[in-house]
Motif scaffolding. Structure first.
Motif, mmCIF file in Angstrom:
data_model
loop_
_atom_site.group_PDB
_atom_site.id
_atom_site.type_symbol
_atom_site.label_atom_id
_atom_site.label_comp_id
_atom_site.label_asym_id
_atom_site.label_seq_id
_atom_site.Cartn_x
_atom_site.Cartn_y
_atom_site.Cartn_z
ATOM 1 N N GLU A 87 0.839 -1.213 0.000
ATOM 2 C CA GLU A 87 0.000 0.000 0.000
ATOM 3 C C GLU A 87 0.871 1.258 0.000
ATOM 4 O O GLU A 87 0.578 2.232 -0.698
ATOM 5 C CB GLU A 87 -0.946 0.004 1.208
ATOM 6 N N ASP A 88 1.947 1.232 0.779
ATOM 7 C CA ASP A 88 2.852 2.381 0.843
ATOM 8 C C ASP A 88 3.545 2.610 -0.506
ATOM 9 O O ASP A 88 3.705 3.756 -0.938
ATOM 10 C CB ASP A 88 3.894 2.184 1.947
ATOM 11 N N ALA A 89 3.929 1.521 -1.183
ATOM 12 C CA ALA A 89 4.563 1.639 -2.498
ATOM 13 C C ALA A 89 3.562 2.180 -3.525
ATOM 14 O O ALA A 89 3.918 2.979 -4.396
ATOM 15 C CB ALA A 89 5.114 0.287 -2.947
ATOM 16 N N PHE A 90 2.310 1.757 -3.423
ATOM 17 C CA PHE A 90 1.247 2.252 -4.294
ATOM 18 C C PHE A 90 1.120 3.765 -4.125
ATOM 19 O O PHE A 90 1.119 4.522 -5.098
ATOM 20 C CB PHE A 90 -0.068 1.552 -3.905
ATOM 21 N N ALA A 91 1.037 4.218 -2.868
ATOM 22 C CA ALA A 91 0.907 5.653 -2.577
ATOM 23 C C ALA A 91 2.134 6.428 -3.043
ATOM 24 O O ALA A 91 2.007 7.524 -3.609
ATOM 25 C CB ALA A 91 0.686 5.866 -1.080
ATOM 26 N N ALA A 92 3.311 5.871 -2.849
ATOM 27 C CA ALA A 92 4.548 6.540 -3.286
ATOM 28 C C ALA A 92 4.580 6.663 -4.801
ATOM 29 O O ALA A 92 5.000 7.691 -5.339
ATOM 30 C CB ALA A 92 5.770 5.773 -2.780
ATOM 31 N N ALA A 148 4.926 2.123 -11.285
ATOM 32 C CA ALA A 148 5.120 1.779 -9.875
ATOM 33 C C ALA A 148 3.783 1.474 -9.202
ATOM 34 O O ALA A 148 3.690 0.551 -8.390
ATOM 35 C CB ALA A 148 5.840 2.908 -9.137
ATOM 36 N N VAL A 149 2.747 2.222 -9.546
ATOM 37 C CA VAL A 149 1.418 1.973 -8.980
ATOM 38 C C VAL A 149 0.876 0.647 -9.505
ATOM 39 O O VAL A 149 0.372 -0.178 -8.745
ATOM 40 C CB VAL A 149 0.439 3.120 -9.305
ATOM 41 N N ALA A 150 1.011 0.416 -10.789
ATOM 42 C CA ALA A 150 0.469 -0.790 -11.417
ATOM 43 C C ALA A 150 1.189 -2.060 -10.968
ATOM 44 O O ALA A 150 0.644 -3.161 -11.106
ATOM 45 C CB ALA A 150 0.525 -0.662 -12.938
ATOM 46 N N ALA A 151 2.379 -1.939 -10.395
ATOM 47 C CA ALA A 151 3.109 -3.111 -9.892
ATOM 48 C C ALA A 151 2.318 -3.827 -8.794
ATOM 49 O O ALA A 151 2.549 -5.008 -8.513
ATOM 50 C CB ALA A 151 4.481 -2.685 -9.375
ATOM 51 N N VAL A 207 -2.999 8.416 1.324
ATOM 52 C CA VAL A 207 -2.397 7.534 2.319
ATOM 53 C C VAL A 207 -3.358 6.358 2.482
ATOM 54 O O VAL A 207 -4.574 6.556 2.599
ATOM 55 C CB VAL A 207 -2.197 8.265 3.670
ATOM 56 N N TYR A 208 -2.806 5.147 2.469
ATOM 57 C CA TYR A 208 -3.601 3.930 2.583
ATOM 58 C C TYR A 208 -3.232 3.208 3.871
ATOM 59 O O TYR A 208 -2.061 3.097 4.210
ATOM 60 C CB TYR A 208 -3.348 3.012 1.376
ATOM 61 N N TYR A 248 2.638 -11.764 -2.340
ATOM 62 C CA TYR A 248 1.251 -11.376 -2.546
ATOM 63 C C TYR A 248 1.149 -10.382 -3.697
ATOM 64 O O TYR A 248 2.022 -9.542 -3.882
ATOM 65 C CB TYR A 248 0.652 -10.734 -1.286
ATOM 66 N N ILE A 249 0.057 -10.509 -4.455
ATOM 67 C CA ILE A 249 -0.233 -9.582 -5.551
ATOM 68 C C ILE A 249 -1.748 -9.386 -5.583
ATOM 69 O O ILE A 249 -2.512 -10.317 -5.321
ATOM 70 C CB ILE A 249 0.317 -10.097 -6.904
ATOM 71 N N CYS A 250 -2.169 -8.167 -5.871
ATOM 72 C CA CYS A 250 -3.595 -7.863 -5.878
ATOM 73 C C CYS A 250 -4.246 -8.369 -7.163
ATOM 74 O O CYS A 250 -3.806 -8.035 -8.258
ATOM 75 C CB CYS A 250 -3.805 -6.353 -5.744
ATOM 76 N N VAL A 251 -5.303 -9.164 -7.009
ATOM 77 C CA VAL A 251 -6.026 -9.675 -8.174
ATOM 78 C C VAL A 251 -7.411 -9.039 -8.312
ATOM 79 O O VAL A 251 -7.992 -9.069 -9.391
ATOM 80 C CB VAL A 251 -6.133 -11.216 -8.163
ATOM 81 N N ARG A 252 -7.937 -8.454 -7.229
ATOM 82 C CA ARG A 252 -9.215 -7.752 -7.263
ATOM 83 C C ARG A 252 -9.155 -6.630 -6.235
ATOM 84 O O ARG A 252 -8.631 -6.808 -5.141
ATOM 85 C CB ARG A 252 -10.391 -8.655 -6.896
ATOM 86 N N ASP A 253 -9.714 -5.484 -6.608
ATOM 87 C CA ASP A 253 -9.885 -4.422 -5.622
ATOM 88 C C ASP A 253 -11.086 -3.572 -5.976
ATOM 89 O O ASP A 253 -11.572 -3.591 -7.102
ATOM 90 C CB ASP A 253 -8.611 -3.583 -5.438
ATOM 91 N N MET A 254 -11.582 -2.886 -4.973
ATOM 92 C CA MET A 254 -12.675 -1.935 -5.176
ATOM 93 C C MET A 254 -12.562 -0.866 -4.103
ATOM 94 O O MET A 254 -12.000 -1.091 -3.037
ATOM 95 C CB MET A 254 -14.032 -2.623 -5.162
ATOM 96 N N SER A 255 -13.071 0.315 -4.430
ATOM 97 C CA SER A 255 -12.982 1.411 -3.468
ATOM 98 C C SER A 255 -14.271 2.225 -3.455
ATOM 99 O O SER A 255 -15.049 2.205 -4.409
ATOM 100 C CB SER A 255 -11.797 2.316 -3.794
#
Length: 169
Positions: A50-55, A64-67, A107-108, A152-159
């Motif tokens: 989550e921190d890497a996503f925000a960075a 970097a976000v798509a990673a 921030v997540y 771990y890698i994200c395969v589904r998300d929603m917000s």
């Protein structure tokens, strides 16, 4: 002699039964001794993602976000159709970054985390801040992770957002 053969047969049969019972008991013990997840370690790993996503967002680095996402990921965001696949998600992120002139950042934070085997579900909160550090918006998200190649890698998300929906009425 026949008594000895019968006794020997009985002893062999008894040894076989005890060996079989011990095998079944041992197999049952093995099944119960599944790897216990270190939830603190899982939480640290997911929060680092989550921190890497925000960075990546703050640095305006769509790659970097798509990673964060698997190649076959699906992302469900508020007020738009779902995005299918890492490329579509990355392109959407890049488009949003290109249009952003505010200097706002997110921030997540993990709120709840559930993990079992090679999967984890995170329920988190996000907060958007302006360049001065003032809160602009906030909401919640849910991410489903699979462990692939040991990570771990994200395969589904929603917000969602907690801001009221603006209607045209």
């Amino acid at each position: 002699m026949i008594k000895n053969i019968k006794l020997f047969g009985f002893l062999i049969f008894t040894a076989f039964v005890f060996t079989a019972c011990d095998f079944v008991f041992t197999a049952g013990e093995t099944l119960e001794k599944e790897e216990v997840l270190d939830m603190e370690k899982v939480k640290i790993e997911i929060q680092a993602m989550e921190d890497a996503f925000a960075a990546g967002e703050k640095a305006k680095d769509a790659d970097a976000v798509a990673a964060y996402y698997s190649d076959d990921a699906m992302s469900y965001s508020r007020n738009r159709e779902p995005l299918s696949g890492k490329k579509a998600i990355r392109d959407n992120i890049a488009n949003g970054i290109a249009k952003d002139t505010t200097g706002n950042y997110n921030v997540y934070k993990i709120v709840d985390l559930y993990a079992e085997g090679d999967t984890a579900v995170e329920i988190g909160s996000w907060t958007e801040f302006d360049a001065s550090g003032n809160e602009k918006d906030n909401g919640n998200y849910m991410s489903f992770f699979q462990k692939r190649d040991g990570t771990y890698i994200c395969v589904r998300d929603m917000s969602t957002t907690t801001s009221p929906v603006k209607s045209g009425i």
